[in-house]
Design a protein around this motif. Structure first.
Motif, PDB file in Angstrom:
ATOM      1  N   HIS A  76      11.849   3.712  49.631  1.00 27.78           N
ATOM      2  CA  HIS A  76      10.999   4.699  50.281  1.00 27.78           C
ATOM      3  C   HIS A  76       9.566   4.188  50.384  1.00 27.78           C
ATOM      4  O   HIS A  76       9.131   3.338  49.603  1.00 27.78           O
ATOM      5  CB  HIS A  76      10.974   6.010  49.471  1.00 27.78           C
ATOM      6  N   SER A  77       8.799   4.785  51.279  1.00 26.73           N
ATOM      7  CA  SER A  77       7.364   4.505  51.303  1.00 26.73           C
ATOM      8  C   SER A  77       6.693   5.364  50.245  1.00 26.73           C
ATOM      9  O   SER A  77       7.090   6.516  50.018  1.00 26.73           O
ATOM     10  CB  SER A  77       6.771   4.814  52.675  1.00 26.73           C
ATOM     11  N   ARG A  95      16.510   1.117  54.117  1.00 31.85           N
ATOM     12  CA  ARG A  95      15.162   0.586  54.318  1.00 31.85           C
ATOM     13  C   ARG A  95      14.947   0.065  55.735  1.00 31.85           C
ATOM     14  O   ARG A  95      13.813  -0.120  56.149  1.00 31.85           O
ATOM     15  CB  ARG A  95      14.907  -0.548  53.324  1.00 31.85           C
ATOM     16  N   ASP A 138       3.333  -0.609  44.915  1.00 27.74           N
ATOM     17  CA  ASP A 138       3.822   0.670  45.436  1.00 27.74           C
ATOM     18  C   ASP A 138       3.634   1.792  44.417  1.00 27.74           C
ATOM     19  O   ASP A 138       3.290   2.926  44.779  1.00 27.74           O
ATOM     20  CB  ASP A 138       5.301   0.556  45.823  1.00 27.74           C
TER      21      ASP A 138
END
Length: 332
Positions: free
Chosen positions: A82-83, A121, A133
């Protein structure tokens, strides 16, 4: 030891559906709250026929809405899928809906096979950006936001962030960032002692945490007798063996002779992987958990158990709570 908590994967049992599994998770969470569990965590896995918690943030919201005060969280969100901004928005929304109740545990593994990871992704970066991140995500949840891009909801929620791990990497990162650390010893105990030593020795106080805070995970299968508990636990042995041999499926029905279905070399691997555990009647579970707590000195313990029968799983949770409440009282 301060608290005891529960980890659920929403197992889909043979003969049942994902809807059954999700309903069982809600029943389990309500029972956990009534039994005094401090946290109830759900884990992200994908493309797993026997696990219904893939949309982890969605399920956390559902469970939080069906409980009153217990902390509900992720154990964990696999951040490489995930972002950081999306995770911050999701958990910022959860924390806004359920103030003071949401936890965010972060993992570095994909939680699935590589083909599914690529589907999640779309574009897989060759470099490992997990530390960056994590810091980006924490910044989004902080009071000041993160530059021109902000998580709304999210900014100012300061959702508690944990680092999860089953290797030395997570221990080093959690220590460096000054975050609480949860070790996945319920399925990968080999490096538990070394990882906790590295984390405690290298911990740097942060604005989020002043001193090291460790959570140990253990499998628990409790019943009215040792024999019945061993029988119920066979479902998890069979499931783990099938996963190891590329035959993942729904949670199997228990077997009186799982050794007849699992080759000896595979069974040895399974028993080693699941060795950080306690199985039996209350007295046996108490002795085995007390030994783990004395050896590793966790600040918290999180238990989990894959049991086919819904009623037996609830009873196991209740017996474990009775045992753990006593161990918390006796801990220094």
């Amino acid at each position: 030891m301060q608290h005891y908590s529960y980890l659920d994967l929403s197992p889909i049992a043979e003969g049942h559906t994902a809807a059954d599994a999700l309903a069982a998770t809600v029943d389990l969470a309500r029972a956990a709250e009534g039994a005094g569990y401090h946290r109830f965590w759900l884990a992200e896995h994908h493309n797993m026929p026997g696990i219904a918690s893939a949309a982890t943030a969605v399920l956390i919201g559902h469970v939080a809405g069906q409980t009153r005060a217990m902390r509900i969280g992720a154990g964990g969100i696999m951040l490489p899928n995930h972002s950081p901004l999306m995770v911050a928005e999701q958990f910022g929304t959860l924390a806004t809906l359920y103030p003071g109740r949401i936890d965010l545990g972060l993992g570095r593994a994909p939680g699935t096979d590589m083909a599914t990871a690529r589907a999640l992704r779309r574009h897989m970066a060759p470099e490992d950006s997990f530390p960056q991140d994590v810091q980006e995500l924490i910044a989004y949840l902080g009071d000041a936001g993160s530059g021109p891009v902000r998580a709304i909801p999210g900014t100012g929620t300061n959702v508690p962030v944990w680092i999860l791990g089953s290797s030395l990497y997570g221990a080093q990162l959690a220590a460096w960032l000054g975050l609480p650390y949860a070790f996945a010893s319920h399925f990968a105990p080999a490096l538990l002692g070394e990882a906790l030593e590295i984390y405690r020795r290298g911990f740097r106080p942060s604005g989020r945490l002043e001193k090291p805070h460790v959570m140990l995970a253990a499998g628990v299968c409790a019943a009215e007798s040792d024999a019945e508990a061993e029988f119920l636990r066979s479902s998890q042995l069979l499931a783990f063996a099938r996963l190891r041999t590329g035959q993942a499926g729904k949670l199997p029905r228990p077997s009186r002779e799982p050794e007849q279905e699992i080759p000896a070399p595979v069974m040895a691997q399974v028993r080693q992987a699941l060795s950080c555990s306690a199985t039996g009647a209350a007295a046996t579970v108490r002795d085995e958990l007390a030994a783990l707590i004395a050896r590793y000195r966790p600040d918290e313990i999180m238990v989990t158990g894959m049991i086919h029968d819904r009623g037996a799983r609830l009873r196991s949770l209740e017996i474990a709570a009775e045992v753990l409440a006593g161990l918390c009282d006796k801990a220094p």
